[in-house]
Design a protein around this motif. Structure first.
Motif, PDB file in Angstrom:
ATOM      1  N   VAL A  96      58.885  25.673  74.183  1.00 28.26           N
ATOM      2  CA  VAL A  96      57.582  25.276  73.661  1.00 28.26           C
ATOM      3  C   VAL A  96      56.559  26.095  74.433  1.00 28.26           C
ATOM      4  O   VAL A  96      56.534  26.072  75.668  1.00 28.26           O
ATOM      5  CB  VAL A  96      57.318  23.765  73.839  1.00 28.26           C
ATOM      6  CG1 VAL A  96      55.895  23.423  73.439  1.00 28.26           C
ATOM      7  CG2 VAL A  96      58.309  22.961  73.031  1.00 28.26           C
ATOM      8  N   VAL A  97      55.739  26.835  73.705  1.00 28.93           N
ATOM      9  CA  VAL A  97      54.733  27.693  74.314  1.00 28.93           C
ATOM     10  C   VAL A  97      53.364  27.133  73.975  1.00 28.93           C
ATOM     11  O   VAL A  97      53.114  26.738  72.837  1.00 28.93           O
ATOM     12  CB  VAL A  97      54.858  29.146  73.787  1.00 28.93           C
ATOM     13  CG1 VAL A  97      53.758  30.022  74.331  1.00 28.93           C
ATOM     14  CG2 VAL A  97      56.223  29.708  74.124  1.00 28.93           C
ATOM     15  N   ILE A  98      52.484  27.073  74.957  1.00 28.18           N
ATOM     16  CA  ILE A  98      51.111  26.616  74.717  1.00 28.18           C
ATOM     17  C   ILE A  98      50.191  27.824  74.860  1.00 28.18           C
ATOM     18  O   ILE A  98      50.064  28.391  75.944  1.00 28.18           O
ATOM     19  CB  ILE A  98      50.710  25.505  75.707  1.00 28.18           C
ATOM     20  CG1 ILE A  98      51.650  24.313  75.549  1.00 28.18           C
ATOM     21  CG2 ILE A  98      49.258  25.089  75.489  1.00 28.18           C
ATOM     22  CD1 ILE A  98      51.461  23.234  76.580  1.00 28.18           C
ATOM     23  N   ARG A  99      49.600  28.227  73.753  1.00 29.60           N
ATOM     24  CA  ARG A  99      48.672  29.357  73.766  1.00 29.60           C
ATOM     25  C   ARG A  99      47.353  28.864  74.349  1.00 29.60           C
ATOM     26  O   ARG A  99      46.641  28.083  73.729  1.00 29.60           O
ATOM     27  CB  ARG A  99      48.499  29.904  72.348  1.00 29.60           C
ATOM     28  CG  ARG A  99      49.812  30.454  71.794  1.00 29.60           C
ATOM     29  CD  ARG A  99      49.721  30.747  70.335  1.00 29.60           C
ATOM     30  NE  ARG A  99      49.561  29.456  69.644  1.00 29.60           N
ATOM     31  CZ  ARG A  99      49.366  29.333  68.349  1.00 29.60           C
ATOM     32  NH1 ARG A  99      49.275  30.382  67.584  1.00 29.60           N
ATOM     33  NH2 ARG A  99      49.245  28.143  67.807  1.00 29.60           N
ATOM     34  N   LEU A 100      47.053  29.300  75.545  1.00 34.00           N
ATOM     35  CA  LEU A 100      45.894  28.772  76.264  1.00 34.00           C
ATOM     36  C   LEU A 100      44.585  29.013  75.530  1.00 34.00           C
ATOM     37  O   LEU A 100      43.681  28.189  75.591  1.00 34.00           O
ATOM     38  CB  LEU A 100      45.840  29.363  77.674  1.00 34.00           C
ATOM     39  CG  LEU A 100      47.000  28.946  78.578  1.00 34.00           C
ATOM     40  CD1 LEU A 100      46.886  29.630  79.923  1.00 34.00           C
ATOM     41  CD2 LEU A 100      47.033  27.443  78.736  1.00 34.00           C
ATOM     42  N   ALA A 101      44.452  30.132  74.834  1.00 32.48           N
ATOM     43  CA  ALA A 101      43.214  30.422  74.115  1.00 32.48           C
ATOM     44  C   ALA A 101      42.953  29.409  73.009  1.00 32.48           C
ATOM     45  O   ALA A 101      41.808  29.176  72.641  1.00 32.48           O
ATOM     46  CB  ALA A 101      43.265  31.833  73.530  1.00 32.48           C
ATOM     47  N   LYS A 102      44.011  28.774  72.483  1.00 36.94           N
ATOM     48  CA  LYS A 102      43.851  27.813  71.392  1.00 36.94           C
ATOM     49  C   LYS A 102      44.053  26.376  71.843  1.00 36.94           C
ATOM     50  O   LYS A 102      44.083  25.467  71.039  1.00 36.94           O
ATOM     51  CB  LYS A 102      44.842  28.136  70.279  1.00 36.94           C
ATOM     52  CG  LYS A 102      44.596  29.494  69.670  1.00 36.94           C
ATOM     53  CD  LYS A 102      45.471  29.694  68.474  1.00 36.94           C
ATOM     54  CE  LYS A 102      45.162  31.057  67.894  1.00 36.94           C
ATOM     55  NZ  LYS A 102      44.821  31.032  66.514  1.00 36.94           N
ATOM     56  N   SER A 103      44.225  26.167  73.141  1.00 31.93           N
ATOM     57  CA  SER A 103      44.505  24.818  73.625  1.00 31.93           C
ATOM     58  C   SER A 103      43.336  24.279  74.430  1.00 31.93           C
ATOM     59  O   SER A 103      42.370  24.966  74.705  1.00 31.93           O
ATOM     60  CB  SER A 103      45.758  24.826  74.501  1.00 31.93           C
ATOM     61  OG  SER A 103      45.461  25.342  75.770  1.00 31.93           O
ATOM     62  N   ARG A 104      43.483  23.034  74.821  1.00 31.41           N
ATOM     63  CA  ARG A 104      42.499  22.407  75.694  1.00 31.41           C
ATOM     64  C   ARG A 104      42.904  22.553  77.153  1.00 31.41           C
ATOM     65  O   ARG A 104      42.165  22.214  78.038  1.00 31.41           O
ATOM     66  CB  ARG A 104      42.351  20.940  75.330  1.00 31.41           C
ATOM     67  CG  ARG A 104      41.718  20.786  73.965  1.00 31.41           C
ATOM     68  CD  ARG A 104      41.676  19.334  73.552  1.00 31.41           C
ATOM     69  NE  ARG A 104      41.076  19.237  72.251  1.00 31.41           N
ATOM     70  CZ  ARG A 104      39.778  19.024  72.051  1.00 31.41           C
ATOM     71  NH1 ARG A 104      38.975  18.842  73.051  1.00 31.41           N
ATOM     72  NH2 ARG A 104      39.297  18.970  70.830  1.00 31.41           N
ATOM     73  N   ALA A 105      44.129  23.039  77.384  1.00 32.80           N
ATOM     74  CA  ALA A 105      44.581  23.305  78.742  1.00 32.80           C
ATOM     75  C   ALA A 105      43.917  24.591  79.208  1.00 32.80           C
ATOM     76  O   ALA A 105      43.973  25.603  78.535  1.00 32.80           O
ATOM     77  CB  ALA A 105      46.098  23.448  78.783  1.00 32.80           C
ATOM     78  N   LYS A 106      43.263  24.540  80.329  1.00 31.02           N
ATOM     79  CA  LYS A 106      42.539  25.705  80.821  1.00 31.02           C
ATOM     80  C   LYS A 106      43.040  26.096  82.205  1.00 31.02           C
ATOM     81  O   LYS A 106      43.253  25.245  83.052  1.00 31.02           O
ATOM     82  CB  LYS A 106      41.033  25.410  80.891  1.00 31.02           C
ATOM     83  CG  LYS A 106      40.422  25.045  79.547  1.00 31.02           C
ATOM     84  CD  LYS A 106      40.523  26.191  78.568  1.00 31.02           C
ATOM     85  CE  LYS A 106      39.967  25.782  77.209  1.00 31.02           C
ATOM     86  NZ  LYS A 106      40.468  26.566  76.138  1.00 31.02           N
ATOM     87  N   PRO A 107      43.211  27.405  82.427  1.00 33.72           N
ATOM     88  CA  PRO A 107      43.610  27.848  83.763  1.00 33.72           C
ATOM     89  C   PRO A 107      42.525  27.512  84.779  1.00 33.72           C
ATOM     90  O   PRO A 107      41.341  27.635  84.510  1.00 33.72           O
ATOM     91  CB  PRO A 107      43.764  29.357  83.630  1.00 33.72           C
ATOM     92  CG  PRO A 107      43.819  29.630  82.166  1.00 33.72           C
ATOM     93  CD  PRO A 107      43.105  28.506  81.491  1.00 33.72           C
ATOM     94  N   HIS A 108      42.949  27.056  85.922  1.00 31.30           N
ATOM     95  CA  HIS A 108      42.037  26.728  87.019  1.00 31.30           C
ATOM     96  C   HIS A 108      41.925  27.948  87.918  1.00 31.30           C
ATOM     97  O   HIS A 108      42.771  28.832  87.897  1.00 31.30           O
ATOM     98  CB  HIS A 108      42.601  25.517  87.783  1.00 31.30           C
ATOM     99  CG  HIS A 108      41.624  24.882  88.702  1.00 31.30           C
ATOM    100  ND1 HIS A 108      41.551  25.209  90.027  1.00 31.30           N
ATOM    101  CD2 HIS A 108      40.681  23.932  88.497  1.00 31.30           C
ATOM    102  CE1 HIS A 108      40.607  24.485  90.606  1.00 31.30           C
ATOM    103  NE2 HIS A 108      40.064  23.706  89.695  1.00 31.30           N
ATOM    104  N   GLN A 109      40.884  28.005  88.711  1.00 33.41           N
ATOM    105  CA  GLN A 109      40.694  29.157  89.592  1.00 33.41           C
ATOM    106  C   GLN A 109      41.807  29.304  90.625  1.00 33.41           C
ATOM    107  O   GLN A 109      42.017  30.371  91.167  1.00 33.41           O
ATOM    108  CB  GLN A 109      39.343  29.085  90.282  1.00 33.41           C
ATOM    109  CG  GLN A 109      39.165  27.877  91.184  1.00 33.41           C
ATOM    110  CD  GLN A 109      37.750  27.760  91.697  1.00 33.41           C
ATOM    111  OE1 GLN A 109      36.897  28.563  91.363  1.00 33.41           O
ATOM    112  NE2 GLN A 109      37.497  26.757  92.514  1.00 33.41           N
ATOM    113  N   ASN A 110      42.570  28.225  90.874  1.00 33.86           N
ATOM    114  CA  ASN A 110      43.678  28.310  91.826  1.00 33.86           C
ATOM    115  C   ASN A 110      44.960  28.825  91.168  1.00 33.86           C
ATOM    116  O   ASN A 110      46.007  28.856  91.801  1.00 33.86           O
ATOM    117  CB  ASN A 110      43.936  26.950  92.493  1.00 33.86           C
ATOM    118  CG  ASN A 110      44.370  25.881  91.515  1.00 33.86           C
ATOM    119  OD1 ASN A 110      44.615  26.133  90.346  1.00 33.86           O
ATOM    120  ND2 ASN A 110      44.457  24.657  92.000  1.00 33.86           N
TER     121      ASN A 110
END
Length: 126
Positions: free
Chosen positions: A27-41
C-alpha cells in the motif's frame, strides 16, 4: 483500562493505492495527494480520529468509526465528507482476573538427549 480495537481500510486513506514493489504487494500513500505531510525531522505523520457513534454500538458492536481529520472549512461544508476508514470497538479488561507471575504455572522444557547411533555409521560425514 479502556481501549479501542480499530480496523482500518488503508486503501480509503487519501492518496493511497496498491502497488507491486520488488514483487510484493504494497500500500503506497502518495504524499502530494494525502493529508499525511512530511515533518521537518524527516518523519511522516498520519493523523486519524476515532469518533464515537451518537447512538451507541452498531449491529456489529462497533462503538466508534475512524476518519481522517477535516479542516474547519471542510467540517462546515455539508458536501465535503471524508470517507470512513474503519470501525472500532471499545473494550475493557476491568473486572477480569489477571495472573501474577507467582501464580503462573511454569512448564519445564524437555531437554534434548544425545542418541547413540544404531549402527556403526557414525564416521560418515552426511
Amino acid at each position: 483500562m479502556k481501549k479501542l480495537n480499530l480496523s482500518i481500510n488503508m486503501l480509503q486513506l487519501q492518496g493511497a493505492c496498491k502497488a507491486t514493489i520488488k514483487g510484493e504487494e504494497c500500500v503506497v500513500i502518495r504524499l502530494a495527494k494525502s493529508r499525511a505531510k512530511p515533518h521537518q525531522n524527516g518523519k511522516v505523520y498520519l493523523n486519524l480520529e476515532a469518533v464515537s457513534h451518537k447512538n451507541g454500538a452498531d449491529d456489529y458492536g462497533n462503538t466508534h468509526f475512524v476518519v481522517e481529520p477535516q479542516t474547519k472549512d471542510e467540517r462546515e461544508s455539508v458536501s465535503m465528507r471524508m470517507p470512513i476508514l474503519g470501525n472500532g470497538k471499545e473494550w475493557s479488561n476491568e473486572g477480569q482476573q489477571t495472573q501474577s507471575a507467582s501464580t503462573t504455572r511454569q512448564i519445564p522444557r524437555a531437554q534434548p538427549q544425545a542418541q547413540e547411533p544404531e549402527d556403526d555409521t557414525s564416521d560418515i560425514p552426511f
